[in-house]
Design a protein around this motif. Sequence first.
Motif, short mmCIF file in Angstrom:
data_model
loop_
_atom_site.label_atom_id
_atom_site.label_comp_id
_atom_site.label_asym_id
_atom_site.label_seq_id
_atom_site.Cartn_x
_atom_site.Cartn_y
_atom_site.Cartn_z
N PHE A 186 42.79 8.50 62.72
CA PHE A 186 43.98 8.07 61.98
C PHE A 186 45.24 8.07 62.85
CE2 PHE A 186 41.18 8.65 58.41
CZ PHE A 186 41.57 7.62 57.56
N ALA A 187 45.17 8.67 64.03
CA ALA A 187 46.28 8.57 64.98
C ALA A 187 46.31 7.21 65.67
CB ALA A 187 46.18 9.68 66.02
N ASP A 188 45.18 6.48 65.61
CA ASP A 188 45.09 5.14 66.20
C ASP A 188 45.49 4.12 65.13
OD1 ASP A 188 44.38 2.70 67.31
OD2 ASP A 188 42.57 3.48 68.27
N VAL A 189 46.78 3.83 65.06
CA VAL A 189 47.30 3.00 63.97
C VAL A 189 46.68 1.62 63.98
CG1 VAL A 189 49.40 1.98 63.00
CG2 VAL A 189 49.46 4.30 63.96
N ALA A 190 46.51 1.03 65.15
CA ALA A 190 45.94 -0.32 65.23
C ALA A 190 44.51 -0.34 64.69
CB ALA A 190 45.96 -0.80 66.68
N PHE A 191 43.72 0.70 65.02
CA PHE A 191 42.34 0.78 64.55
C PHE A 191 42.30 0.93 63.03
CE2 PHE A 191 38.44 3.11 63.54
CZ PHE A 191 37.48 2.38 64.22
N VAL A 192 43.19 1.77 62.51
CA VAL A 192 43.25 2.00 61.07
C VAL A 192 43.60 0.71 60.33
CG1 VAL A 192 44.54 3.19 59.24
CG2 VAL A 192 43.79 4.46 61.25
N LYS A 193 44.58 -0.02 60.85
CA LYS A 193 44.98 -1.28 60.19
C LYS A 193 43.87 -2.32 60.27
CE LYS A 193 50.00 -0.91 60.67
NZ LYS A 193 51.23 -1.50 61.27
N LYS A 194 43.20 -2.38 61.41
CA LYS A 194 42.14 -3.38 61.60
C LYS A 194 41.01 -3.17 60.61
CE LYS A 194 38.82 -5.08 65.03
NZ LYS A 194 38.33 -4.96 66.44
N HIS A 195 40.66 -1.91 60.34
CA HIS A 195 39.51 -1.62 59.48
C HIS A 195 39.92 -1.16 58.08
CE1 HIS A 195 36.63 -2.04 62.80
NE2 HIS A 195 37.51 -1.42 63.55
N ASN A 196 41.22 -1.22 57.77
CA ASN A 196 41.71 -0.83 56.44
C ASN A 196 41.21 0.55 56.02
OD1 ASN A 196 43.15 -3.28 55.94
ND2 ASN A 196 41.20 -4.29 55.51
N LEU A 197 41.44 1.54 56.85
CA LEU A 197 40.95 2.89 56.61
C LEU A 197 41.95 3.72 55.81
CD1 LEU A 197 39.42 3.80 60.09
CD2 LEU A 197 38.27 2.83 58.10
N MET A 198 41.41 4.62 55.00
CA MET A 198 42.24 5.55 54.25
C MET A 198 41.48 6.86 54.11
SD MET A 198 43.76 5.27 50.37
CE MET A 198 42.16 5.58 49.61
N SER A 199 42.18 7.97 54.21
CA SER A 199 41.55 9.27 54.02
C SER A 199 41.90 9.81 52.64
CB SER A 199 42.05 10.25 55.09
OG SER A 199 41.64 11.57 54.79
N LEU A 200 40.95 10.50 52.03
CA LEU A 200 41.20 11.07 50.70
C LEU A 200 41.42 12.58 50.74
CD1 LEU A 200 38.79 9.12 48.32
CD2 LEU A 200 41.27 8.94 48.51
N ASN A 201 41.43 13.17 51.93
CA ASN A 201 41.77 14.60 51.98
C ASN A 201 43.28 14.73 52.21
OD1 ASN A 201 42.11 14.02 54.65
ND2 ASN A 201 40.55 15.43 55.40
N SER A 202 43.76 15.95 52.39
CA SER A 202 45.21 16.14 52.41
C SER A 202 45.85 15.78 53.74
CB SER A 202 45.57 17.58 52.02
OG SER A 202 44.90 18.52 52.83
#
Length: 226
Positions: free
Chosen positions: A48-64
């Motif tokens: 989740f520190a890799d913003v480009a990777f997160v945006k590319k794969h539409n990632l979201m975490s459900l923990n805190s």
Amino acid sequence: VDIIVLLPKGHCTKIQELQMTTVLKENVHVFGVEGNSDELDEPIKTVFADVAFVKKHNLMSLNSINWSRVLVQMAHHFFAYFQCTPSLDTHPLPLVEVVVPTGAAGNFAAGYIAQKIGLPIRLVVAVNRNDIIHRTVQQGDFSLSEAVKSTLASAMDIQVPYNMERVFWLLSGCDSQVTRALMEQFERTQSVNLPKELHSKHSPVLPCPCLCSQVPGSCPGCWPDP
């Protein structure tokens, strides 16, 4: 939506493991991972520190790690307060004591933010033998023990309560530089003694002995269930 579940092998009860591994929906993917909860959090935080990777794969975490989880837990504190208070017409509003079993300190952070907003609650943080939050609150000692200790409350078997960063930020008067310096030192040395001016501030937690209501007898000096 695809759901990816990371299961720390050997660190959950059999019932918990079956709850996660017997879901047969095609969009649910469960992976058994070697290591404890702290070790499991590291690759998640890195991803989740890799913003480009997160945006590319539409990632979201459900923990805190996800701020929205803390926001929802704040709403829980308000709801619980309204349920426990017979009338909101009194002045001042009565205090309600809230016991928060905690591992990564997400619900603790949520309760503290609710306090800062004005909710009249007092927090009692319940920990098990992995007592870094207890030591931080009582002594200003934010440091790792030699190893994570296994207990019956496996979800609380955590040595790196990453939401304490949010608590430190609030205690420091929302000073991002102070907070960053503390967390960078912790990452380098795995040990931080909170500055006196920070630790001496009014604590959001009610001073008390270590409370282990979920795991009677799991740590010395706790109050066991009656």
